[in-house]
Design a protein around this motif. Structure first.
Motif, PDB file in Angstrom:
ATOM      1  N   UNK A  70       0.619  -1.687   0.136  1.00 44.20           N
ATOM      2  CA  UNK A  70       0.075  -0.112   0.276  1.00 44.20           C
ATOM      3  C   UNK A  70       0.898   1.221  -0.049  1.00 44.20           C
ATOM      4  N   UNK A  71       0.311   1.955  -1.391  1.00 43.17           N
ATOM      5  CA  UNK A  71       1.159   3.437  -0.941  1.00 43.17           C
ATOM      6  C   UNK A  71       0.418   4.682  -1.276  1.00 43.17           C
ATOM      7  N   UNK A  72       0.716   5.369  -0.632  1.00 42.16           N
ATOM      8  CA  UNK A  72      -0.064   6.925  -0.290  1.00 42.16           C
ATOM      9  C   UNK A  72      -0.085   7.640  -2.795  1.00 42.16           C
ATOM     10  N   UNK A  73      -0.896   7.639  -2.982  1.00 45.58           N
ATOM     11  CA  UNK A  73      -1.060   7.956  -4.467  1.00 45.58           C
ATOM     12  C   UNK A  73      -0.831   6.788  -5.069  1.00 45.58           C
ATOM     13  N   UNK A  74      -0.853   7.938  -6.576  1.00 46.59           N
ATOM     14  CA  UNK A  74      -0.753   6.512  -7.659  1.00 46.59           C
ATOM     15  C   UNK A  74       1.021   6.469  -8.229  1.00 46.59           C
ATOM     16  N   UNK A  75       1.548   7.704  -7.369  1.00 49.55           N
ATOM     17  CA  UNK A  75       3.368   7.319  -8.362  1.00 49.55           C
ATOM     18  C   UNK A  75       3.376   6.154  -8.144  1.00 49.55           C
ATOM     19  N   UNK A  76       3.197   4.595  -7.403  1.00 53.08           N
ATOM     20  CA  UNK A  76       3.861   3.582  -7.590  1.00 53.08           C
ATOM     21  C   UNK A  76       3.441   2.745  -8.598  1.00 53.08           C
ATOM     22  N   UNK A  77       2.526   3.218  -9.698  1.00 53.46           N
ATOM     23  CA  UNK A  77       1.607   3.197 -10.766  1.00 53.46           C
ATOM     24  C   UNK A  77       2.316   2.659 -11.846  1.00 53.46           C
ATOM     25  N   UNK A 110      -2.789   3.254  -3.225  1.00 50.09           N
ATOM     26  CA  UNK A 110      -2.334   2.304  -3.965  1.00 50.09           C
ATOM     27  C   UNK A 110      -2.346   1.191  -3.704  1.00 50.09           C
ATOM     28  N   UNK A 111      -3.151   0.328  -4.441  1.00 53.11           N
ATOM     29  CA  UNK A 111      -2.414  -1.753  -3.663  1.00 53.11           C
ATOM     30  C   UNK A 111      -2.317  -2.380  -5.053  1.00 53.11           C
ATOM     31  N   UNK A 112      -0.467  -2.292  -4.951  1.00 53.31           N
ATOM     32  CA  UNK A 112      -0.283  -3.194  -5.158  1.00 53.31           C
ATOM     33  C   UNK A 112       0.056  -4.505  -4.972  1.00 53.31           C
ATOM     34  N   UNK A 113       0.507  -5.791  -6.214  1.00 53.22           N
ATOM     35  CA  UNK A 113       0.786  -7.446  -5.716  1.00 53.22           C
ATOM     36  C   UNK A 113       1.123  -7.579  -6.546  1.00 53.22           C
ATOM     37  N   UNK A 152       3.353  -1.495 -12.747  1.00 56.32           N
ATOM     38  CA  UNK A 152       3.778  -1.472 -14.856  1.00 56.32           C
ATOM     39  C   UNK A 152       4.510  -2.607 -15.933  1.00 56.32           C
ATOM     40  N   UNK A 153       5.645  -0.968 -15.790  1.00 56.75           N
ATOM     41  CA  UNK A 153       6.438  -1.668 -16.005  1.00 56.75           C
ATOM     42  C   UNK A 153       7.096  -3.029 -15.424  1.00 56.75           C
ATOM     43  N   UNK A 154       7.105  -3.514 -14.024  1.00 59.91           N
ATOM     44  CA  UNK A 154       7.266  -4.713 -13.529  1.00 59.91           C
ATOM     45  C   UNK A 154       6.170  -5.789 -14.564  1.00 59.91           C
ATOM     46  N   UNK A 155       4.853  -5.138 -14.438  1.00 59.71           N
ATOM     47  CA  UNK A 155       3.665  -6.336 -15.508  1.00 59.71           C
ATOM     48  C   UNK A 155       3.516  -6.491 -13.531  1.00 59.71           C
TER      49      UNK A 155
END
Length: 76
Positions: free
Chosen positions: A10-17, A44-47, A21-24
């Motif tokens: 979990x990260x604040x904002x969408x800057x990690x998107x 942002x929730x990433x997995x 995406x680059x990593x798939x």
């Protein structure tokens, strides 16, 4: 994430998107609050690959628990 058995990053904002995406890797951004002028911001929730269902479930749970989402009140 596997070592610590994490469901999401979990990260604040969408800057990690773009990094996800680059990593798939999947990611979902949801409303998290509003600044003093009523402008919305999110988290942002990433997995890991294949974790889309868990991310959607987690993001939905966050939205239901916080009830943050509302129509914007700011004027562009």
């Amino acid at each position: 994430m596997r070592d610590y058995k994490l469901d999401a990053l979990v990260t604040p904002g969408s800057s990690v998107a773009p990094v996800l995406a680059i990593g798939g890797f999947p990611g979902v951004n949801v409303p998290a609050g509003y600044d003093s002028e009523g402008v919305p911001f999110g988290i942002n929730f990433g997995g890991l690959k294949g974790s889309e269902a868990k991310l959607i479930e987690t993001a939905y749970g966050f939205e239901q628990a916080t009830k943050i989402k509302k129509p914007p009140t700011f004027k562009p």
